[in-house]
Design a protein around this motif. Structure first.
Motif, PDB file in Angstrom:
ATOM      1  N   SER A  82       0.826  -1.208   0.000  1.00  0.00           N
ATOM      2  CA  SER A  82       0.000   0.000   0.000  1.00  0.00           C
ATOM      3  C   SER A  82       0.862   1.261   0.000  1.00  0.00           C
ATOM      4  N   GLN A  83       1.998   1.199   0.698  1.00  0.00           N
ATOM      5  CA  GLN A  83       2.888   2.368   0.826  1.00  0.00           C
ATOM      6  C   GLN A  83       3.832   2.522  -0.361  1.00  0.00           C
ATOM      7  N   ASN A  84       3.601   1.734  -1.421  1.00  0.00           N
ATOM      8  CA  ASN A  84       4.359   1.888  -2.661  1.00  0.00           C
ATOM      9  C   ASN A  84       5.782   1.324  -2.598  1.00  0.00           C
ATOM     10  N   ALA A  85       6.085   0.558  -1.553  1.00  0.00           N
ATOM     11  CA  ALA A  85       7.412  -0.058  -1.480  1.00  0.00           C
ATOM     12  C   ALA A  85       7.406  -1.331  -2.334  1.00  0.00           C
ATOM     13  N   MET A  86       8.485  -1.538  -3.083  1.00  0.00           N
ATOM     14  CA  MET A  86       8.589  -2.726  -3.937  1.00  0.00           C
ATOM     15  C   MET A  86       8.992  -3.931  -3.095  1.00  0.00           C
ATOM     16  N   VAL A  87       8.272  -5.043  -3.305  1.00  0.00           N
ATOM     17  CA  VAL A  87       8.509  -6.265  -2.530  1.00  0.00           C
ATOM     18  C   VAL A  87       8.833  -7.404  -3.501  1.00  0.00           C
ATOM     19  N   ILE A  88       9.890  -8.157  -3.196  1.00  0.00           N
ATOM     20  CA  ILE A  88      10.298  -9.297  -4.033  1.00  0.00           C
ATOM     21  C   ILE A  88      10.165 -10.574  -3.201  1.00  0.00           C
ATOM     22  N   PHE A  89       9.562 -11.620  -3.783  1.00  0.00           N
ATOM     23  CA  PHE A  89       9.431 -12.881  -3.030  1.00  0.00           C
ATOM     24  C   PHE A  89       9.385 -14.055  -4.011  1.00  0.00           C
ATOM     25  N   PRO A  90       9.743 -15.262  -3.532  1.00  0.00           N
ATOM     26  CA  PRO A  90       9.815 -16.442  -4.416  1.00  0.00           C
ATOM     27  C   PRO A  90       8.445 -16.808  -4.981  1.00  0.00           C
ATOM     28  N   LYS A  91       8.435 -17.243  -6.232  1.00  0.00           N
ATOM     29  CA  LYS A  91       7.188 -17.626  -6.899  1.00  0.00           C
ATOM     30  C   LYS A  91       6.632 -18.929  -6.336  1.00  0.00           C
ATOM     31  N   GLY A  92       5.301 -18.962  -6.197  1.00  0.00           N
ATOM     32  CA  GLY A  92       4.607 -20.210  -5.873  1.00  0.00           C
ATOM     33  C   GLY A  92       3.560 -20.404  -6.958  1.00  0.00           C
ATOM     34  N   ASP A  93       2.317 -20.699  -6.539  1.00  0.00           N
ATOM     35  CA  ASP A  93       1.260 -20.903  -7.542  1.00  0.00           C
ATOM     36  C   ASP A  93       0.460 -19.616  -7.793  1.00  0.00           C
ATOM     37  N   GLU A  94       1.033 -18.458  -7.408  1.00  0.00           N
ATOM     38  CA  GLU A  94       0.294 -17.208  -7.569  1.00  0.00           C
ATOM     39  C   GLU A  94       0.265 -16.780  -9.041  1.00  0.00           C
ATOM     40  N   GLN A  95      -0.633 -15.850  -9.331  1.00  0.00           N
ATOM     41  CA  GLN A  95      -0.738 -15.271 -10.674  1.00  0.00           C
ATOM     42  C   GLN A  95      -0.466 -13.769 -10.597  1.00  0.00           C
ATOM     43  N   ILE A  96      -0.062 -13.187 -11.743  1.00  0.00           N
ATOM     44  CA  ILE A  96       0.012 -11.722 -11.825  1.00  0.00           C
ATOM     45  C   ILE A  96      -1.389 -11.169 -11.541  1.00  0.00           C
TER      46      ILE A  96
END
Length: 477
Positions: free
Chosen positions: A442-456
């Motif tokens: 929400s605060q516009n900070a970029m977050v990077i995390f490992p891929k799972g079964d999520e979608q764009i």
């Protein structure tokens, strides 16, 4: 970090691609420089020309029409566009029927130069004249130069549905105002984009609805000066005082528009930019506090921490008023991120005034910032009346001091998230790693995390384990 004055370097000069329309036989090549407003305008142009038989291409050599959407904010943008025009001239030798046009903010300023002196271009179209493109193209095909740089009091393109270009399919921009009434002495926008007018809220909500139906998850409301939005049936912002009593009573301001959008589309995330400190009402902050789906992030350009510099810039706020606004934001929205625009080395800036800027940075500790050394823009009040008298050496040193301080504060702000869980919207694959997603909280900070079964386009909760100076690193909860 969407802000229309923010020049996103990676998007500069990208050729725009849209879905091809059956039956269109002509090819359009369009590239944009400058702010998000410009990228948004290119989408409007593509939409208008799609009706005229043009599909977009990313091969300039095969184009019937080449358009460059220009920017006058910084000198660098102008130099880049000049270089591009030389490239077009070379391509024209291979493809002599190709027509070249200049759109946008430089068009207004350099129309005679482009057409008469340099003879590179066939048509010149200002930001309010895109509807006139079909007529202008007809002129050009008759072998005449075509120019329309008339600035309008009414044009908001409220009924032109932009063709979304090069989009990630997750976040989209919706323009709600055009032009600007603030005559900041360093800025060329009021002269290139005209006076401020707002778009009908009905057409804004319609466009949002269309985007939501197309599965967009995040909408940024855009304006040169977004929170001075005011709809009272049409017309210029400055003429509101002459409106009828009923028009005044039923007018819609920015906090009401934000409330309408967030209420009608509760599953959609909303952002907005750019805000102007003098127009940022407490109502807007209260509306943000009321709705989960309005991002807790405000881009609040200050330009300088010194009241005397702000006066010379003709900014309509003092250091003290700005600090009071910051205090109010922190009180009503304790978890709100704030970013700045800062110009250092403006005409007459003393070392003392520069120290005022550093102490303001210390006070606010912004999450992000966009910092520039002052460069004189032709046609602005400062260029006409003030001396650009701070040495390049001083400008560079001061800018460096501001940037170093901002970096430290940016890191400090990101460190606050470590050990916490944040909700993020997945925007795509991380630039540096195919096996990671990237998204913003929400605060516009970029977050990077490992891929799972999520979608764009999914909203997910991420536990933040660590951070760099620009990014949060974590794992899905």
């Amino acid at each position: 970090m969407g802000s229309e004055k923010v020049i996103e370097e990676k998007k500069q000069g990208q050729a725009l691609l849209t879905a091809n329309k059956e039956g269109n036989s002509k090819k359009l090549y369009i590239e944009s420089y400058g702010c998000q407003m410009n990228l948004n305008d290119s989408e409007i142009v593509a939409s208008i020309l799609s009706e005229q038989g043009y599909n977009t291409t990313h091969l300039m050599e095969e184009a019937d029409l080449v358009l460059v959407n220009t920017c006058s904010i910084r000198e660098k943008a102008e130099q880049t566009v000049r270089k591009r025009l030389e490239k077009y001239t070379a391509v024209k030798k291979i493809n002599p029927t190709m027509k070249v046009g200049v759109l946008g903010c430089m068009a207004e300023r350099l129309k005679t130069k482009f057409l008469e002196e340099e003879k590179i271009v066939d048509l010149v179209v200002g930001p309010d004249a895109y509807r006139d493109l079909p007529n202008l193209l007809a002129e050009v095909s008759e072998g005449r130069d075509a120019v329309n740089v008339i600035l309008s009091k009414e044009e908001t393109y409220g009924d032109v549905s932009p063709v979304r270009l090069n989009s990630n399919g997750v976040s989209a921009f919706v323009s709600i105002t055009r032009g600007c009434d603030n005559m900041c002495t360093f800025c060329v926008v009021p002269f290139t984009r005209g006076r401020e007018r707002s778009r009908d809220p009905k057409s804004i909500l319609e466009e949002i609805k269309q985007l939501v139906n197309d599965n967009y998850k995040e909408i940024t409301l855009l304006g040169q000066n977004v929170d001075s939005y005011l709809w009272y049936g049409g017309g210029l912002k400055k003429d509101f005082k002459n409106a009828s009593e009923i028009a005044k009573a039923t007018a819609v301001d920015f906090s009401q528009l934000l409330d309408l959008a967030a209420t009608e589309f509760p599953k959609t995330r909303f952002r907005f930019s750019t805000s102007n400190p003098q127009d940022m009402s407490l109502d807007v902050i209260r509306t943000m506090a009321k709705h989960e789906n309005i991002c807790k992030y405000i881009h609040l350009p200050v330009q300088s921490g010194s009241t005397t510099v702000l006066e010379r810039m003709n900014r309509q706020h003092t250091r003290e008023e700005y600090i009071e606004l910051i205090d109010n934001i922190k009180e009503i929205l304790p978890d709100c991120a704030i970013s700045q625009d800062m110009i250092t080395g403006f005409c007459g800036e003393t070392e003392e005034e520069h120290k005022d800027t550093l102490s303001l940075l210390e006070y606010v500790k912004y999450d992000f910032g966009f910092m520039f050394a002052y460069s004189e823009r032709p046609g602005t009040p400062a260029a006409k009346k003030m001396e650009d008298d701070v040495s390049l050496e001083d400008k560079k040193r001061r800018l460096n001091e501001i940037i170093q301080l901002q970096r430290a504060h940016g890191l400090f702000r990101l460190e606050q998230y470590v050990g916490k869980t944040v909700e993020i919207l997945i925007e795509g694959t991380s630039k540096k790693s195919e096996t990671h997603w990237k998204g913003r909280n929400s605060q516009n900070a970029m977050v990077i995390f490992p891929k799972g079964d999520e979608q764009i386009g999914d909203f997910v909760n991420i536990y933040v384990e660590n951070c760099t100076s620009a990014t949060l690193l974590g794992k899905r909860v």
